[in-house]
Write an enzyme that holds these catalytic residues in place. Sequence first.
Site, PDB file in Angstrom:
ATOM      1  N   GLY A   1      -7.758  -1.080   8.396  1.00 61.77           N
ATOM      2  CA  GLY A   1      -6.333  -1.176   8.668  1.00 61.77           C
ATOM      3  C   GLY A   1      -6.018  -0.932  10.128  1.00 61.77           C
ATOM      4  O   GLY A   1      -5.157  -1.594  10.717  1.00 61.77           O
ATOM      5  N   ARG A   2      -6.731   0.009  10.727  1.00 66.40           N
ATOM      6  CA  ARG A   2      -6.477   0.328  12.137  1.00 66.40           C
ATOM      7  C   ARG A   2      -6.954  -0.785  13.064  1.00 66.40           C
ATOM      8  O   ARG A   2      -6.335  -1.032  14.108  1.00 66.40           O
ATOM      9  CB  ARG A   2      -7.131   1.673  12.469  1.00 66.40           C
ATOM     10  CG  ARG A   2      -6.334   2.818  11.881  1.00 66.40           C
ATOM     11  CD  ARG A   2      -7.050   4.128  11.834  1.00 66.40           C
ATOM     12  NE  ARG A   2      -6.184   5.130  11.210  1.00 66.40           N
ATOM     13  CZ  ARG A   2      -6.605   6.217  10.597  1.00 66.40           C
ATOM     14  NH1 ARG A   2      -7.901   6.470  10.511  1.00 66.40           N
ATOM     15  NH2 ARG A   2      -5.746   7.062  10.060  1.00 66.40           N
TER      16      ARG A   2
ATOM     17  N   PHE B 212       0.869  -1.180   0.000  1.00 64.74           N
ATOM     18  CA  PHE B 212       0.000   0.000   0.000  1.00 64.74           C
ATOM     19  C   PHE B 212       0.902   1.225   0.000  1.00 64.74           C
ATOM     20  O   PHE B 212       1.569   1.505   0.999  1.00 64.74           O
ATOM     21  CB  PHE B 212      -0.888  -0.036   1.237  1.00 64.74           C
ATOM     22  CG  PHE B 212      -1.800   1.141   1.431  1.00 64.74           C
ATOM     23  CD1 PHE B 212      -2.960   1.270   0.686  1.00 64.74           C
ATOM     24  CD2 PHE B 212      -1.518   2.104   2.390  1.00 64.74           C
ATOM     25  CE1 PHE B 212      -3.823   2.347   0.892  1.00 64.74           C
ATOM     26  CE2 PHE B 212      -2.366   3.178   2.603  1.00 64.74           C
ATOM     27  CZ  PHE B 212      -3.531   3.298   1.852  1.00 64.74           C
TER      28      PHE B 212
ATOM     29  N   ARG C 292      11.181 -17.827  38.487  1.00 57.48           N
ATOM     30  CA  ARG C 292      12.306 -17.076  39.053  1.00 57.48           C
ATOM     31  C   ARG C 292      12.120 -16.908  40.555  1.00 57.48           C
ATOM     32  O   ARG C 292      11.055 -16.461  41.016  1.00 57.48           O
ATOM     33  CB  ARG C 292      12.402 -15.700  38.377  1.00 57.48           C
ATOM     34  CG  ARG C 292      13.411 -14.748  38.990  1.00 57.48           C
ATOM     35  CD  ARG C 292      14.835 -15.167  38.702  1.00 57.48           C
ATOM     36  NE  ARG C 292      15.766 -14.118  39.097  1.00 57.48           N
ATOM     37  CZ  ARG C 292      17.084 -14.226  39.000  1.00 57.48           C
ATOM     38  NH1 ARG C 292      17.620 -15.337  38.513  1.00 57.48           N
ATOM     39  NH2 ARG C 292      17.858 -13.241  39.377  1.00 57.48           N
TER      40      ARG C 292
ATOM     41  N   GLY D 195      14.003  -8.336  34.530  1.00 56.53           N
ATOM     42  CA  GLY D 195      15.231  -7.717  35.025  1.00 56.53           C
ATOM     43  C   GLY D 195      16.282  -7.633  33.934  1.00 56.53           C
ATOM     44  O   GLY D 195      15.977  -7.365  32.773  1.00 56.53           O
TER      45      GLY D 195
ATOM     46  N   LEU E 203       0.991   4.897  -0.084  1.00 55.63           N
ATOM     47  CA  LEU E 203       0.396   6.230   0.087  1.00 55.63           C
ATOM     48  C   LEU E 203       1.439   7.231   0.582  1.00 55.63           C
ATOM     49  O   LEU E 203       1.592   8.310   0.023  1.00 55.63           O
ATOM     50  CB  LEU E 203      -0.772   6.144   1.084  1.00 55.63           C
ATOM     51  CG  LEU E 203      -1.460   7.459   1.451  1.00 55.63           C
ATOM     52  CD1 LEU E 203      -2.142   8.076   0.236  1.00 55.63           C
ATOM     53  CD2 LEU E 203      -2.482   7.234   2.572  1.00 55.63           C
TER      54      LEU E 203
ATOM     55  N   GLU F  96      -0.091   3.510  10.091  1.00 61.38           N
ATOM     56  CA  GLU F  96      -1.559   3.598   9.981  1.00 61.38           C
ATOM     57  C   GLU F  96      -2.109   4.783  10.773  1.00 61.38           C
ATOM     58  O   GLU F  96      -3.215   4.733  11.297  1.00 61.38           O
ATOM     59  CB  GLU F  96      -2.225   2.294  10.446  1.00 61.38           C
ATOM     60  CG  GLU F  96      -2.081   1.136   9.477  1.00 61.38           C
ATOM     61  CD  GLU F  96      -3.001   1.242   8.267  1.00 61.38           C
ATOM     62  OE1 GLU F  96      -3.788   2.197   8.186  1.00 61.38           O
ATOM     63  OE2 GLU F  96      -2.908   0.370   7.395  1.00 61.38           O
TER      64      GLU F  96
ATOM     65  N   PRO G 145       7.919  11.076   1.242  1.00 60.47           N
ATOM     66  CA  PRO G 145       8.864  11.700   2.176  1.00 60.47           C
ATOM     67  C   PRO G 145       8.301  12.932   2.880  1.00 60.47           C
ATOM     68  O   PRO G 145       8.620  13.189   4.049  1.00 60.47           O
ATOM     69  CB  PRO G 145      10.054  12.068   1.277  1.00 60.47           C
ATOM     70  CG  PRO G 145      10.018  11.037   0.191  1.00 60.47           C
ATOM     71  CD  PRO G 145       8.561  10.800  -0.067  1.00 60.47           C
TER      72      PRO G 145
ATOM     73  N   ILE H  20       7.186   1.970   2.767  1.00 61.05           N
ATOM     74  CA  ILE H  20       6.183   1.083   2.195  1.00 61.05           C
ATOM     75  C   ILE H  20       6.421  -0.354   2.670  1.00 61.05           C
ATOM     76  O   ILE H  20       7.404  -0.991   2.291  1.00 61.05           O
ATOM     77  CB  ILE H  20       6.179   1.151   0.661  1.00 61.05           C
ATOM     78  CG1 ILE H  20       6.057   2.607   0.188  1.00 61.05           C
ATOM     79  CG2 ILE H  20       5.074   0.279   0.092  1.00 61.05           C
ATOM     80  CD1 ILE H  20       4.870   3.360   0.766  1.00 61.05           C
TER      81      ILE H  20
END
Length: 379
Positions: free
Chosen positions: A240-241, A121, A266, A337, A123, A361, A126, A155
């Site tokens: 998408g979200r 996708f 632990r 830790g 879209l 997104e 820069p 992308i």
Amino acid sequence: MILSEQQAMIRESAARFAAQRLAPNSRKWEAAGAVDPGVLREMGELGFMGMTVPERHGGAGLDYVSYALALIEIAAGDGAVSTIMSVNNAPVCAILESSASEALQQRYLEPLASGKIIGAFALTEPQAGSDAANLQTRAVGTDRGYELTGTKQFITSGRIAGAVIVFAVTDPSAGKRGISAFLVPAGTPGMSVASLEHKMGQEASDTAQLSFEAAFVPTDHLIGREGDGYRIALANLETGRIGIAAQCVGMARAALDHAVAYAKERHAFGTSIANHQAVAFRLADMATELHAATTMVLEAASLRDAGEPCLKQACMAKLFASEAAERICSDAIQIFGGYGYSRELPVEKIYRDVRVAQIYEGTSDVQRILISRQLLQGG
């Protein structure tokens, strides 16, 4: 949320696949900077690469709740693989299904849904990320189609993609209504991978800069009509979200599972550290945030399935899940830790992989803008 029998089976199938095929290979793929293509094809055969694509186009024909459940499990196995899966499903397949011509759907949906090819996708540029109306890539009409010229940045799957949905300006005088969407096949002359990003996490999912130098796209590869690009992009970002939020839930759950197991084994001061209130309360807070994020993701997905508006809920799920996941993964490191900071154990990788979810997104700030607009408009 009470799941149907089918939804529970899909979740279990994805969980088995993630445990057997993804988690054991996650470090190897990170070092190689690529996921085994055979694994992506396996995911296609299992239906994970085109989950909501209709069966007539080679998809699984499932609902968005099933998609979210499967993506949660895949992300628990490997964050980078879940990003490839997420983008391929939505927005790529979702856009083709909702907006492309029948001819384009028949040609590309089956290969995408089956994992034979991977979708990208394109879209972001820069100078234009969330500001999608500020695109500089141009598509100039010719007798037989369009010539695309410009640069796309960050992308996902740009290097491995067999098909790229590219947004370009066809009418510079029309603002956001002058943006159009195109399906550009891999190997198109004039389209090239200019560079790859060296990232903090998710190294196995390539993130590329794509260059277009008079790259020719035939007229029948226009998605929708000229000027529909901005609408197409925004209309599919809610799905998408939901996907990104599901990824966050999966990665955060994996970190919590590791933390719980470690806290039980632990020992310090004569007992397992899980018996110390400081650790136990931290685990309780992690689990509570995870449960809230999961509920928000599944609510947004169920609204999408019902055909109800869900932009606000999708943005809320993405905002909360991405920020909660970072806290949960950070707390997991704290419980381990010094070992948590080491690459010998998995939680530091999960932390690095999940951090980008607050950026792609739409950043957390963009989600807050969109949520506040919905509230102020009475949505």
